[in-house]
Design a protein around this motif. Structure first.
Motif, PDB file in Angstrom:
ATOM      1  N   PRO A 238      38.942 -84.302  41.560  1.00  0.00           N
ATOM      2  CA  PRO A 238      38.867 -82.832  41.604  1.00  0.00           C
ATOM      3  C   PRO A 238      38.028 -82.287  40.456  1.00  0.00           C
ATOM      4  CG  PRO A 238      41.025 -83.574  40.845  1.00  0.00           C
ATOM      5  CD  PRO A 238      40.317 -84.787  41.335  1.00  0.00           C
ATOM      6  N   GLY A 239      37.140 -81.360  40.811  1.00  0.00           N
ATOM      7  CA  GLY A 239      36.294 -80.735  39.800  1.00  0.00           C
ATOM      8  C   GLY A 239      35.049 -81.522  39.449  1.00  0.00           C
ATOM      9  N   LYS A 240      34.982 -82.772  39.886  1.00  0.00           N
ATOM     10  CA  LYS A 240      33.825 -83.622  39.555  1.00  0.00           C
ATOM     11  C   LYS A 240      32.736 -83.566  40.627  1.00  0.00           C
ATOM     12  CE  LYS A 240      35.468 -85.448  35.725  1.00  0.00           C
ATOM     13  NZ  LYS A 240      34.827 -85.209  34.412  1.00  0.00           N
ATOM     14  N   CYS A 241      33.151 -83.362  41.875  1.00  0.00           N
ATOM     15  CA  CYS A 241      32.156 -83.340  42.946  1.00  0.00           C
ATOM     16  C   CYS A 241      32.623 -82.418  44.078  1.00  0.00           C
ATOM     17  CB  CYS A 241      31.896 -84.746  43.492  1.00  0.00           C
ATOM     18  SG  CYS A 241      33.262 -85.487  44.393  1.00  0.00           S
ATOM     19  N   GLU A 242      31.645 -81.956  44.851  1.00  0.00           N
ATOM     20  CA  GLU A 242      31.917 -81.125  46.023  1.00  0.00           C
ATOM     21  C   GLU A 242      31.143 -81.694  47.200  1.00  0.00           C
ATOM     22  OE1 GLU A 242      30.675 -77.211  44.990  1.00  0.00           O
ATOM     23  OE2 GLU A 242      32.179 -76.957  43.405  1.00  0.00           O
ATOM     24  N   GLU A 316      36.066 -99.356  50.661  1.00  0.00           N
ATOM     25  CA  GLU A 316      36.530 -99.214  49.281  1.00  0.00           C
ATOM     26  C   GLU A 316      35.435 -99.556  48.284  1.00  0.00           C
ATOM     27  OE1 GLU A 316      39.286 -97.899  47.947  1.00  0.00           O
ATOM     28  OE2 GLU A 316      39.752 -97.284  50.004  1.00  0.00           O
ATOM     29  N   THR A 317      34.617-100.540  48.616  1.00  0.00           N
ATOM     30  CA  THR A 317      33.515-100.915  47.724  1.00  0.00           C
ATOM     31  C   THR A 317      32.489 -99.791  47.653  1.00  0.00           C
ATOM     32  OG1 THR A 317      33.816-103.265  48.223  1.00  0.00           O
ATOM     33  CG2 THR A 317      31.692-102.612  47.293  1.00  0.00           C
ATOM     34  N   ILE A 318      32.145 -99.241  48.805  1.00  0.00           N
ATOM     35  CA  ILE A 318      31.197 -98.124  48.824  1.00  0.00           C
ATOM     36  C   ILE A 318      31.753 -96.946  48.029  1.00  0.00           C
ATOM     37  CG2 ILE A 318      30.061 -96.412  50.294  1.00  0.00           C
ATOM     38  CD1 ILE A 318      29.942 -98.539  52.500  1.00  0.00           C
ATOM     39  N   LEU A 322      30.161 -95.212  44.654  1.00  0.00           N
ATOM     40  CA  LEU A 322      29.807 -93.789  44.634  1.00  0.00           C
ATOM     41  C   LEU A 322      30.496 -93.068  43.479  1.00  0.00           C
ATOM     42  CD1 LEU A 322      29.638 -92.306  48.273  1.00  0.00           C
ATOM     43  CD2 LEU A 322      27.998 -91.968  46.417  1.00  0.00           C
ATOM     44  N   LYS A 323      31.746 -93.406  43.221  1.00  0.00           N
ATOM     45  CA  LYS A 323      32.471 -92.801  42.103  1.00  0.00           C
ATOM     46  C   LYS A 323      31.766 -93.093  40.784  1.00  0.00           C
ATOM     47  CE  LYS A 323      37.288 -92.512  43.665  1.00  0.00           C
ATOM     48  NZ  LYS A 323      38.654 -93.050  43.415  1.00  0.00           N
ATOM     49  N   GLU A 324      31.330 -94.341  40.616  1.00  0.00           N
ATOM     50  CA  GLU A 324      30.622 -94.724  39.398  1.00  0.00           C
ATOM     51  C   GLU A 324      29.347 -93.904  39.237  1.00  0.00           C
ATOM     52  OE1 GLU A 324      29.894 -98.896  39.617  1.00  0.00           O
ATOM     53  OE2 GLU A 324      32.003 -99.465  39.401  1.00  0.00           O
ATOM     54  N   LEU A 325      28.636 -93.690  40.343  1.00  0.00           N
ATOM     55  CA  LEU A 325      27.406 -92.908  40.290  1.00  0.00           C
ATOM     56  C   LEU A 325      27.690 -91.467  39.895  1.00  0.00           C
ATOM     57  CD1 LEU A 325      24.336 -92.715  40.850  1.00  0.00           C
ATOM     58  CD2 LEU A 325      24.916 -92.144  43.219  1.00  0.00           C
ATOM     59  N   ILE A 332      21.889 -90.798  37.611  1.00  0.00           N
ATOM     60  CA  ILE A 332      21.456 -89.897  38.685  1.00  0.00           C
ATOM     61  C   ILE A 332      20.097 -89.308  38.351  1.00  0.00           C
ATOM     62  CG2 ILE A 332      21.953 -87.713  39.856  1.00  0.00           C
ATOM     63  CD1 ILE A 332      24.923 -88.342  39.588  1.00  0.00           C
ATOM     64  N   ARG A 333      19.908 -88.894  37.093  1.00  0.00           N
ATOM     65  CA  ARG A 333      18.636 -88.303  36.666  1.00  0.00           C
ATOM     66  C   ARG A 333      17.496 -89.321  36.818  1.00  0.00           C
ATOM     67  NH1 ARG A 333      20.252 -86.870  32.178  1.00  0.00           N
ATOM     68  NH2 ARG A 333      20.667 -84.674  32.556  1.00  0.00           N
ATOM     69  N   ASN A 334      17.731 -90.549  36.399  1.00  0.00           N
ATOM     70  CA  ASN A 334      16.695 -91.588  36.502  1.00  0.00           C
ATOM     71  C   ASN A 334      16.351 -91.890  37.962  1.00  0.00           C
ATOM     72  OD1 ASN A 334      16.476 -91.870  33.729  1.00  0.00           O
ATOM     73  ND2 ASN A 334      17.963 -93.544  33.615  1.00  0.00           N
ATOM     74  N   MET A 335      17.375 -91.986  38.805  1.00  0.00           N
ATOM     75  CA  MET A 335      17.138 -92.272  40.219  1.00  0.00           C
ATOM     76  C   MET A 335      16.398 -91.127  40.889  1.00  0.00           C
ATOM     77  SD  MET A 335      20.806 -94.047  41.219  1.00  0.00           S
ATOM     78  CE  MET A 335      20.389 -94.475  42.912  1.00  0.00           C
ATOM     79  N   SER A 336      16.694 -89.905  40.449  1.00  0.00           N
ATOM     80  CA  SER A 336      16.001 -88.732  40.979  1.00  0.00           C
ATOM     81  C   SER A 336      14.501 -88.820  40.705  1.00  0.00           C
ATOM     82  CB  SER A 336      16.581 -87.469  40.338  1.00  0.00           C
ATOM     83  OG  SER A 336      15.730 -86.363  40.516  1.00  0.00           O
ATOM     84  N   GLU A 337      14.136 -89.136  39.486  1.00  0.00           N
ATOM     85  CA  GLU A 337      12.724 -89.224  39.116  1.00  0.00           C
ATOM     86  C   GLU A 337      12.039 -90.409  39.787  1.00  0.00           C
ATOM     87  OE1 GLU A 337      12.986 -89.364  34.893  1.00  0.00           O
ATOM     88  OE2 GLU A 337      13.448 -87.224  34.681  1.00  0.00           O
TER      89      GLU A 337
END
Length: 366
Positions: A238-242, A316-318, A322-325, A332-337
């Motif tokens: 909660p509060g970390k992602c939408e 569960e692995t996926i 995703l939680k780690e990401l 996330i910033r590096n993957m974006s670029e």
């Protein structure tokens, strides 16, 4: 150019026109996607809709002649039965110099290879030797594509087209088993970069995850499963992602939705990122999609910015990955670029259009 999938031919047609080619794009406008076309030809339900469709097609055919190139989006360019498709194809081939095929979307040979599992480790139809939920719930799709009449027509078209362009590695991997490899060029998918400008991500708010669904393909593409996983993450963090789900948006509206996202969920059963994923990457979003070794090998890329989804992993692995990401904004910033760089390097429509032109030049009839 006849037919369109996810703006592929429309994107190329726009570039070819800018280069001075005379181009006519005939398509259904991508249905709800509302993509560009010069001549819109779509079939509506019911007998009257069928009658109007056939009448318009028959009225149109005499004008589709004298072209140096006819580029087909797929063997099944019109909503007709195989014997009728062959008649139309023969007319196009007779009345124009050369016919080329864009290898994309399902056809008899691609579905056959997905079902036989000799080439692919997984597909929308099989994971290993096991049928997917989609294959179990929609057996008629396999039956349709493996129909002997369709097989005969597709084989005829593969044998007689002057050339073919494969736009994803998986289509290339399949087609080379069924068509003269000298006819085939792997091009990659085109993206018009000026319509998807890169922007830096905002980390002063929860990580926003967008799940986009096209048509009724949530089981076919695995997005229903991914939506469920993402909703569980939203509850557990909660509060970390939408999480937001959108369905059947026009291309313009979908790109608008993408602009406010950090992570975009694409396909579970793909080896490669398709148009939706590549557009998201160009915008600077992290895409969860096909990012298998075969994809990076095909394009000769060492950076791997795609959050790779695979049905070979359990839910569960996926979810754990995703939680780690989500908890790692720097990643996330590096993957974006990196994602933007990959699309600029390999998918710029100008590069893809040049590959098409070169392949036409090699195989077009004098």
């Amino acid at each position: 150019m006849i037919g369109d999938y996810s703006n592929l031919h429309a994107c190329l047609a726009r570039e070819f026109k800018q280069r001075g080619h005379e181009v006519t794009l005939v398509s259904d406008g991508g249905g709800y996607m509302k993509t560009e076309s010069d001549i819109e030809l779509k079939r509506t339900p019911g007998i009257w809709g069928s009658f109007k469709y056939v009448y318009k097609l028959l009225s149109l055919l005499p004008s589709l002649k004298g072209y140096d190139v006819v580029q087909l989006i797929n063997p099944y360019i019109f909503s007709l039965k195989p014997n009728k498709l062959r008649i139309v194809y023969d007319i196009l081939k007779k009345n124009n110099k050369s016919v080329f095929l864009s290898l994309c979307g399902d056809d008899h040979f691609f579905v056959k290879d997905c079902v036989d599992t000799e080439i692919f480790r997984f597909s929308e139809f099989r994971v290993g030797k096991e049928k997917t939920d989609y294959a179990k719930s929609s057996p008629e799709r396999e039956q349709t594509y493996l129909n002997p009449q369709l097989a005969k027509y597709t084989s005829y078209l593969y044998d007689t087209v002057d050339g073919a362009m494969s736009i994803l590695p998986e289509y290339d991997m399949s087609a080379r088993h069924h068509m003269n490899p000298d006819k085939i060029l792997f091009t990659n998918l085109p993206i018009q970069l000026d319509t998807v400008p890169f922007s830096k991500l905002d980390f002063n708010k929860p990580i926003k995850i967008l799940v986009g669904i096209k048509g009724n393909k949530e089981i076919l593409k695995g997005t229903a499963k991914m939506l469920e996983i993402c909703k569980e993450i939203e509850t557990e963090m909660p509060g970390k992602c939408e999480v937001r789900m959108v369905k059947n948006l026009s291309l313009a509206d979908y790109l608008s939705e993408l602009s406010d996202s950090h992570i975009v969920i694409d396909q579970l059963y793909s080896y490669s990122p398709a148009t939706n994923a590549l557009q998201a990457m160009a915008l600077g979003k992290v895409t969860a999609s096909g990012g298998q070794p075969e994809f990076y090998e095909y394009i000769g890329e060492t950076e791997q910015p795609i959050f790779c989804l695979s049905p070979l992993e359990d839910d569960e692995t996926i979810k754990s990955r995703l939680k780690e990401l989500i908890l790692d904004p720097e990643r996330i910033r590096n993957m974006s670029e990196q994602g933007r760089r990959l699309v600029e390097k390999h998918n710029d429509v100008r590069k893809i259009a040049t590959l098409f032109e070169q392949h036409w030049g090699k195989h077009i009839k004098a």
